[in-house]
Design a protein around this motif. Structure first.
Motif, PDB file in Angstrom:
ATOM      1  N   ASN A 136      18.027  63.938  64.328  1.00 57.32           N
ATOM      2  CA  ASN A 136      17.984  63.631  62.898  1.00 57.32           C
ATOM      3  C   ASN A 136      19.301  63.023  62.412  1.00 57.32           C
ATOM      4  N   TYR A 137      20.117  62.563  63.350  1.00 54.37           N
ATOM      5  CA  TYR A 137      21.424  62.018  62.981  1.00 54.37           C
ATOM      6  C   TYR A 137      21.269  60.672  62.275  1.00 54.37           C
ATOM      7  N   ILE A 138      22.003  60.504  61.188  1.00 51.44           N
ATOM      8  CA  ILE A 138      22.066  59.240  60.456  1.00 51.44           C
ATOM      9  C   ILE A 138      23.539  58.863  60.299  1.00 51.44           C
ATOM     10  N   ALA A 139      23.894  57.706  60.770  1.00 50.26           N
ATOM     11  CA  ALA A 139      25.293  57.260  60.684  1.00 50.26           C
ATOM     12  C   ALA A 139      25.695  57.054  59.223  1.00 50.26           C
ATOM     13  N   PRO A 140      26.969  57.216  58.913  1.00 47.47           N
ATOM     14  CA  PRO A 140      27.432  57.025  57.529  1.00 47.47           C
ATOM     15  C   PRO A 140      27.177  55.591  57.044  1.00 47.47           C
ATOM     16  N   THR A 141      26.972  55.455  55.770  1.00 47.56           N
ATOM     17  CA  THR A 141      26.813  54.129  55.162  1.00 47.56           C
ATOM     18  C   THR A 141      28.167  53.432  55.103  1.00 47.56           C
ATOM     19  N   LEU A 142      28.204  52.201  55.571  1.00 53.02           N
ATOM     20  CA  LEU A 142      29.455  51.443  55.473  1.00 53.02           C
ATOM     21  C   LEU A 142      29.685  51.016  54.030  1.00 53.02           C
ATOM     22  N   PRO A 143      30.937  50.995  53.593  1.00 50.91           N
ATOM     23  CA  PRO A 143      31.231  50.456  52.260  1.00 50.91           C
ATOM     24  C   PRO A 143      30.740  49.008  52.172  1.00 50.91           C
ATOM     25  N   PHE A 144      30.294  48.615  50.992  1.00 48.81           N
ATOM     26  CA  PHE A 144      29.694  47.290  50.830  1.00 48.81           C
ATOM     27  C   PHE A 144      30.661  46.180  51.241  1.00 48.81           C
ATOM     28  N   TYR A 145      31.951  46.369  50.952  1.00 50.15           N
ATOM     29  CA  TYR A 145      32.908  45.311  51.273  1.00 50.15           C
ATOM     30  C   TYR A 145      33.033  45.110  52.785  1.00 50.15           C
ATOM     31  N   LYS A 146      32.858  46.203  53.569  1.00 49.00           N
ATOM     32  CA  LYS A 146      32.919  46.074  55.024  1.00 49.00           C
ATOM     33  C   LYS A 146      31.703  45.310  55.559  1.00 49.00           C
ATOM     34  N   ILE A 147      30.550  45.551  54.952  1.00 45.50           N
ATOM     35  CA  ILE A 147      29.349  44.817  55.359  1.00 45.50           C
ATOM     36  C   ILE A 147      29.522  43.331  55.044  1.00 45.50           C
ATOM     37  N   LEU A 148      30.087  43.034  53.865  1.00 44.30           N
ATOM     38  CA  LEU A 148      30.339  41.643  53.491  1.00 44.30           C
ATOM     39  C   LEU A 148      31.292  40.964  54.471  1.00 44.30           C
ATOM     40  N   ILE A 149      32.364  41.680  54.833  1.00 44.10           N
ATOM     41  CA  ILE A 149      33.338  41.124  55.777  1.00 44.10           C
ATOM     42  C   ILE A 149      32.676  40.855  57.117  1.00 44.10           C
ATOM     43  N   ALA A 150      31.848  41.811  57.597  1.00 42.39           N
ATOM     44  CA  ALA A 150      31.157  41.641  58.880  1.00 42.39           C
ATOM     45  C   ALA A 150      30.244  40.420  58.850  1.00 42.39           C
ATOM     46  N   ARG A 151      29.593  40.193  57.722  1.00 36.75           N
ATOM     47  CA  ARG A 151      28.696  39.030  57.624  1.00 36.75           C
ATOM     48  C   ARG A 151      29.476  37.722  57.606  1.00 36.75           C
ATOM     49  N   VAL A 152      30.665  37.763  57.031  1.00 32.28           N
ATOM     50  CA  VAL A 152      31.512  36.573  57.037  1.00 32.28           C
ATOM     51  C   VAL A 152      32.060  36.318  58.442  1.00 32.28           C
TER      52      VAL A 152
END
Length: 365
Positions: A136-152
């Motif tokens: 039932n493990y769920i990884a922590p949600t990444l901060p939105f800015y980190k997701i944006l950086i990863a997409r860039v």
């Protein structure tokens, strides 16, 4: 249609080799190994020399093991290079899409393959990474800015996958135990992986050749009890080292003969201080436990002890006569998410030290 297998661990490599050689009828099969563990290059060599090697090409990428001590910028550059190399693979050799078997869709390599293959009309499979498909493990949600950086940095395909197998481009799930699959994955097509996928590897020279690479003669293996040590980072992080050594001391006291298997990525040499103990033998650290389990079929150890390692689950599947014990409750571990699947598979989980001692004594006598 062709196929590609993206793997990150020795366990992944074993199931990929079994699936590709037994059940995959694709014209051309590619194996992509991300070096997230020691001896990835050795595995690459052994598979390439295997007389039943099902792969047309084996591609070895840099991984987290190679760059664990590097700066964040250097790590990002390695992942960007991996994305670029995988794009080249799809542009040159997998132009029409394929069957993609992905073992970790939260990592950027798994995501770029899933995205490109989906766009080309291929089919993406998530192949179980061990206990994560059942827990039932769920990884922590990444901060939105980190997701944006990863997409860039990597591309618009990137997403924050918190549960392995839930990438939006994956449509099928492959697991050994479909009846125990976690709820979130059940809206996708579930495919059972036959146990023969692993067992078949022990019927040819593949496993014996891997053991030889570690200086081990499979025919001379004689192991009565195995203690799979947790990674010291986990024990230090949760302030469990002192308690862990006490529990290990119980095992040494009650068992006459014990082999210790340190984690392949462990960086503190012999942190249990057992090297000079005549009752204890140390299994080569880099040797994956799954390979050891396969090599012991037919001459199973009496007991296998660990905490939350996927290796415990694999050992229970492969070595039915062995008694498998998890220390997760005795450690008051915050990571208790594999407990339900452990119980369903018959892994013993003592709640008190007296229960542990009783289990050890009863099986040793």
């Amino acid at each position: 249609m062709n196929s590609v297998y993206l793997v990150y661990t020795p366990y992944h490599i074993l199931t990929a080799a079994g699936l590709a050689s037994l059940y995959d009828e694709s014209d051309k099969k590619y194996l992509v190994i991300v070096s997230d563990f020691a001896d990835a290059d050795m595995f690459c060599h052994v598979i390439s020399k295997w007389n039943r090697n099902p792969f047309l090409e084996i591609i070895l990428l840099d991984g987290r093991y190679n760059i664990s001590n590097e700066t964040e910028i250097k790590r990002v550059n390695v992942f960007r290079k991996n994305v670029r190399l995988l794009k080249d693979l799809f542009n040159t050799k997998l132009k029409d899409g394929c069957n993609a078997f992905i073992y970790h869709d939260a990592n950027v390599e798994g995501q770029i393959i899933a995205y490109l293959n989906y766009k080309k009309g291929g089919t993406n499979f998530y192949v179980e990474d061990g206990t994560s498909a059942y827990s039932n493990y769920i990884a922590p949600t990444l901060p939105f800015y980190k997701i944006l950086i990863a997409r860039v940095v990597y591309g618009k395909f990137y997403e924050n996958v918190r549960i392995l197998g839930m990438n939006r481009y994956i449509s099928k799930i492959m697991v050994f135990s479909p009846e125990n699959v976690r709820t979130e994955l059940r809206n996708k097509k579930i495919i059972k992986i036959p146990k023969q996928v692993l067992l078949s590897l022990n019927n040819n020279i593949f496993i014996s050749n891997l053991l030889k690479s570690y200086g081990i003669d499979q025919k001379k293996l004689d192991i009565k009890n195995v203690f799979i040590a947790a990674h010291s980072d986990h024990l230090i992080k949760y302030n469990l080292m002192a308690r862990y050594k006490i529990l290990f001391g119980c095992c040494i006291t009650e068992l006459k003969d014990i082999h210790v298997k340190y984690h392949p990525r462990e960086r503190i040499p012999d942190f249990l201080d057992v090297e000079k103990d005549p009752k204890v033998k140390i299994i080569p650290q880099a040797l994956p436990m799954e390979i050891l389990s396969l090599s012991l079929i037919g001459r199973e150890p009496k007991m296998i002890i660990g905490d939350i390692s996927t290796s415990l689950l694999t050992a229970k599947i492969l070595l039915k006569p062995a008694r498998v014990i998890s220390l997760l409750r005795l450690l008051n571990s915050e990571n208790v998410y594999p407990e339900e699947i452990f119980k369903k598979e018959g892994i013993i989980i003592p709640k008190k030290v007296t229960q542990l001692k009783k289990e050890l004594k009863s099986h040793e006598s």
